[in-house]
Motif scaffolding. Structure first.
Motif, short mmCIF file in Angstrom:
data_model
loop_
_atom_site.label_atom_id
_atom_site.label_comp_id
_atom_site.label_asym_id
_atom_site.label_seq_id
_atom_site.Cartn_x
_atom_site.Cartn_y
_atom_site.Cartn_z
N ASN A 1 -6.38 -6.60 -4.69
CA ASN A 1 -7.44 -5.59 -4.62
C ASN A 1 -7.97 -5.47 -3.19
O ASN A 1 -8.17 -4.37 -2.68
CB ASN A 1 -8.61 -5.97 -5.54
CG ASN A 1 -8.35 -5.56 -6.97
OD1 ASN A 1 -7.46 -4.74 -7.23
ND2 ASN A 1 -9.10 -6.11 -7.90
N ALA A 2 -8.21 -6.59 -2.57
CA ALA A 2 -8.76 -6.57 -1.21
C ALA A 2 -7.74 -5.96 -0.25
O ALA A 2 -8.10 -5.20 0.65
CB ALA A 2 -9.13 -7.98 -0.77
N LYS B 215 0.84 -1.20 0.00
CA LYS B 215 0.00 0.00 0.00
C LYS B 215 0.87 1.25 0.00
O LYS B 215 0.58 2.23 0.67
CB LYS B 215 -0.90 0.03 1.24
CG LYS B 215 -2.02 -0.96 1.16
CD LYS B 215 -3.22 -0.50 1.94
CE LYS B 215 -2.87 -0.20 3.40
NZ LYS B 215 -3.97 0.42 4.10
N GLU C 274 -6.88 -10.78 -4.51
CA GLU C 274 -6.42 -10.60 -3.14
C GLU C 274 -5.71 -9.26 -3.00
O GLU C 274 -5.85 -8.58 -1.98
CB GLU C 274 -5.49 -11.75 -2.75
CG GLU C 274 -6.20 -13.08 -2.51
CD GLU C 274 -6.66 -13.76 -3.79
OE1 GLU C 274 -6.30 -13.30 -4.89
OE2 GLU C 274 -7.40 -14.76 -3.69
N LEU D 138 -5.63 -3.71 -0.76
CA LEU D 138 -5.53 -2.25 -0.88
C LEU D 138 -6.29 -1.56 0.25
O LEU D 138 -6.00 -0.44 0.61
CB LEU D 138 -6.12 -1.77 -2.21
CG LEU D 138 -5.23 -1.83 -3.43
CD1 LEU D 138 -5.92 -1.09 -4.57
CD2 LEU D 138 -3.88 -1.19 -3.15
N PHE D 139 -7.30 -2.22 0.79
CA PHE D 139 -8.09 -1.62 1.86
C PHE D 139 -7.55 -2.00 3.23
O PHE D 139 -8.21 -1.81 4.24
CB PHE D 139 -9.56 -2.04 1.72
CG PHE D 139 -10.20 -1.50 0.48
CD1 PHE D 139 -10.64 -0.19 0.45
CD2 PHE D 139 -10.31 -2.27 -0.64
CE1 PHE D 139 -11.21 0.33 -0.70
CE2 PHE D 139 -10.88 -1.76 -1.80
CZ PHE D 139 -11.32 -0.45 -1.83
N ARG E 261 -9.09 -5.44 6.61
CA ARG E 261 -10.25 -5.48 5.73
C ARG E 261 -10.19 -6.73 4.84
O ARG E 261 -11.19 -7.41 4.63
CB ARG E 261 -10.25 -4.21 4.88
CG ARG E 261 -11.51 -3.99 4.10
CD ARG E 261 -12.62 -3.46 4.97
NE ARG E 261 -13.91 -3.81 4.41
CZ ARG E 261 -14.78 -4.62 5.00
NH1 ARG E 261 -14.51 -5.15 6.16
NH2 ARG E 261 -15.93 -4.88 4.45
#
Lengths: 487, 330
Positions: free
Chosen positions: B212-213, B77, B210, B215-216, B220
């Motif tokens: 993408n997930a 990130k 994964e 990134l939060f 999360r």
């Protein structure tokens, strides 16, 4: 359905959450409350598997959560986090679509119609369909939080965990978000467990509350069992007062701020009253706690100005409240700070008395018109006419709410006795009247000085009220009789 | 048209153009007909023996660096992350520089001594970094990984500096290698690096959702059902394989791994389902073009390609950055 048994755990060796057991049924909303550091967020993190547990079990639908894989768990339990920042931009729809992650399998994990429908539904349910192609960081905090609600809903899990979901949201967004979640719980039978910072919000939206204190359960139960002055005061170490919600059977609490300095001695006396042909008014520097059945600002409140206005006998108006408000405004009385009553009696005949007891003084003001007197026990089917006894009782002292009610009873009884003494009869029935059909009563107290817990006739205050109201009412009736030429 | 489809078409077309330019331009101009008409033996030889392997190697290296950069930036990130953040490249460099410094040459390996040593250095570093990070913090938080990378990277960097300081006549050779080059490597280098590129890219691509997930945030991602620990481990291994093998065959070529993912994100969005593949293609295109410039700009001598990547890449990046921000502001 979620069941937690003897759960102990936390970050390090020393457990933060100790020996917690509870059970949440399908479709139920459980709120977790507690002061900072009491372990409420930690408890949620242990349940969701972010933090390790040292002892105990978390059971989902009767099965130990530890046996679920991460994906299986996510199919059962969705978590809504607090608002947070993110490094790279995503569109709203892509973000919500991530909620379908646990439902996708295989290397290529094709996106099915079921996935698409769940995402479309979640977008619509949270009202963000029109933003679906917008980058999430361009939305306001409230809208962003809705996106994450949609993400959690798209997960279609039967259990939803929330960690202070309304943090950083304004009140409209708080309400919107919690309404959405509660409706969802009701419609889909989703079980919700949420950590709350705000005791009143938790009380409004939760079926049951769990109050934590230093990692343990202080109490668990329905809001009215948990939100009690002593309990909240002890656990949060704060001075609070609870009161019922004006429209719902849910208790609410307010803080009682530390009184900064000894409040100045403040006494209402006869000099504060002004009497003219148009009105009787009382104006004081500090607000009085007031209960009344007035026209303007009836009910409970704090006010500094009190007006008893004379209107013509033939006064007739569709919207009495609006007309009276306009009148007060026109004469320089701030609406937010004034209680307004009306009477057809000429206000010059108002009787104002000051009565002294051991604790201090009370003041009574009465205007009496008895042309329309009724015997309340036979008052059915009566046409309403003007002709009123308006009574004010001002107490220099501190009264709890029950004393206000007792003061009203006492004052009413004294008024009725005065009518009897003066032999005022109901012209229709010929029996002794108990009042008129439009009487008003106002009880106000300075809330400084002596604590006066009761105001029934057995107490010095009650005796004074009874005597004062009787005395003033008799004198007012006599003045009325003279004015009308009855004697 | 679908934006994603457009992105793939544009990127693939760019790559094709880059390959064509890369093989045709040079001291000898190769006509496109050489692909099917082998009557001109010189042109055919230059095309298939010199230019083509060079272009393909440049493409593979650029692609590897760009895809692992995209994955690391997403995983950590951190927009400043690049394939070298983990310190694996420093390990590869130390392996290579040791070979040059001591003039090592293992008989069986011959000229491949250097890339083999370099890959060994990269692999050792990768296990050390990940092992140490796990030792410090079993859940391998992003900060732990970044800090561990910095520790190992700077330590190995000082080893490199020491060798450079002590070096005599091989200095130019070492510096030249460190700046990066894909010249005169031939098909064998491609065969050597290809399996790593395939495996590494496949591992990363398997983790596109994964990423993408994540990134939060890790928490999360965990809540969404991602097995964060295992996925993180896979991404680190995949990215390290790509970086290590790329550095081993070409030296430390900067900028591609940092900036190609950003350019791709600015143009096509940060959805890793597309970002990884698109970065792979764009990284290949950029390095092929840069290599073309590196060998033609002061022809007949060549510049290290690492000099050119930033030279060309920075203005291109600046332009895209400017355009996007202006668009966002209006």
């Amino acid at each position: 359905m979620l069941q937690v048994d003897n759960l102990t755990g936390g970050y390090g060796k020393e457990p933060i959450v100790k020996n917690i057991s509870f059970r949440v049924n399908k479709g139920e909303i459980l709120g977790i409350l507690g002061p900072n550091g009491s372990g409420k967020s930690t408890l949620l993190k242990i349940i969701s598997g972010i933090l390790p547990k040292q002892e105990g079990t978390v059971k989902i639908d009767g099965q130990d959560a530890a046996v679920y894989s991460q994906k299986q768990f996510a199919k059962k339990v969705a978590v809504l986090p607090q608002l947070h920042a993110h490094a790279f931009s995503h569109t709203v729809k892509d973000t919500v679509a991530l909620g379908r992650y646990p439902h996708q399998t295989g290397l290529f994990s094709s996106w099915s119609d079921v996935d698409e429908r769940a995402v479309t539904e979640a977008l619509a349910y949270t009202g963000i369909t029109r933003y679906k192609d917008t980058a999430i960081e361009l939305l306001s905090g409230g809208e962003q939080q809705r996106v994450f609600v949609a993400q959690a809903l798209a997960q279609e899990a039967p259990i939803l965990l929330l960690d202070e979901p309304t943090n950083h949201l304004d009140i409209a967004h708080q309400q919107q978000l919690l309404d959405t979640i509660r409706n969802h719980a009701v419609e889909k039978g989703v079980t919700v467990i949420s950590v709350f910072h705000d005791v009143n919000l938790a009380s409004l939206y939760c079926d049951r509350l769990l109050l934590m204190e230093q990692g343990e359960i202080a109490i668990i139960g329905e809001p009215q069992d948990v939100i009690r002055e002593t309990m909240i005061g002890k656990v949060y170490n704060a001075r609070v007062k609870t009161q019922p919600h004006p429209e719902l059977p849910k208790p609410q609490m307010t803080l009682l701020p530390e009184k900064s300095e000894e409040s100045e001695p403040f006494i209402v006396n006869k000099e504060h009253f002004t009497v003219s042909a148009e009105r009787v008014s009382l104006q004081v520097n500090q607000p009085l706690k007031t209960v009344s059945s007035a026209v303007v600002n009836a009910g409970l409140g704090w006010y500094r100005a009190f007006v008893n206005r004379h209107v013509d006998e033939n006064y007739n108006c569709d919207d009495v409240k609006a007309e009276m408000s306009a009148y007060l405004k026109q004469h320089g009385y701030p609406l937010s700070d004034t209680v307004g009553m009306m009477t057809a009696v000429t206000t010059e005949h108002a009787e104002i008395g000051e009565y002294e007891g051991d604790f201090g003084t009370i003041l009574v003001m009465v205007t009496a018109g008895v042309g329309n007197a009724v015997d309340v026990s036979q008052a059915l089917d009566r046409e309403r006419k003007i002709g009123t006894i308006n009574t004010w009782v001002i107490v220099n002292g501190q009264l709890p709410e029950e004393a206000f009610i007792q003061a009203m009873i006492t004052a009413t009884e004294a008024k009725t006795k005065a009518l009897q003494t003066e032999n005022i009869k109901d012209p229709l029935t010929g029996t002794i009247a108990t009042g008129t059909s439009t009487d008003s009563l106002l009880v106000a107290a300075t809330q400084v000085g002596e604590h006066l817990p009761y105001a029934g006739p057995i107490t010095p205050l009650g005796k004074l009220i009874g005597h004062g109201v009787y005395d003033c009412t008799v004198r007012a009736i006599r003045a009325y009789k003279i004015a009308k030429g009855w004697t | 048209m679908n934006k994603a489809a457009l992105a793939y078409i544009v990127s693939a077309a760019t790559l094709l153009v880059a390959v064509w330019l890369g093989v045709s331009i040079g001291t000898v101009k190769i006509p496109i007909s050489t692909f099917w008409d082998s009557s001109d033996t010189t042109a055919t030889n230059i095309l298939w023996k010199i230019r083509m392997p060079r272009v393909i190697l440049a493409g593979l290296v650029g692609a590897s660096l760009a895809i692992s950069g995209a994955a690391f930036q997403g995983l950590l990130k951190n927009p400043l992350a690049d394939p070298y953040t983990l310190g694996v490249s420093s390990g590869a460099s130390v392996g290579a520089v040791v070979t040059l410094f001591f003039g090592l040459s293992i008989p069986i390996l011959g000229t491949y001594t250097l890339p083999v040593f370099s890959m060994t250095g990269a692999a050792l570093t990768m296990f050390l970094v990940i092992g140490f990070a796990r030792l410090v913090d079993r859940s391998m938080k992003m900060e732990t990984i970044i800090l561990t990378g910095i520790i190992f990277g700077s330590f190995l960097g000082s080893v490199l500096s020491l060798m450079i300081a002590l070096t005599g006549e091989e200095l130019r050779q070492i510096i030249g290698w460190l700046l990066g080059s894909v010249s005169m490597r031939g098909w064998n280098y491609i065969l050597m690096v290809l399996p790593f590129v395939v495996i590494g890219s496949f591992i990363l691509w398997m983790n596109r959702r994964e990423l993408n997930a994540m990134l939060f945030g890790e928490e999360r991602a965990h809540h969404l059902g991602v097995n964060v620990k295992r996925r993180k481990f896979m991404i680190l291994i995949g990215g390290s394989i790509l970086t290590g093998s790329a550095v081993a065959v070409s030296g430390t070529i900067g900028f591609v791994g940092l900036v190609v993912p950003h350019m791709t994100r600015l143009m096509w969005g940060s959805d890793h389902r597309h970002l990884l593949t698109l970065s792979f293609m764009n990284g290949a295109s950029l390095l092929i073009i840069c290599d073309l410039v590196a060998r033609t700009i002061i022809s007949p001598s060549e510049l290290p390609v690492g000099v050119i990547t930033a030279f060309i890449g920075a203005p291109v990046f600046a332009y895209i950055f400017y355009r996007q921000r202006r668009k966002g502001a209006m």
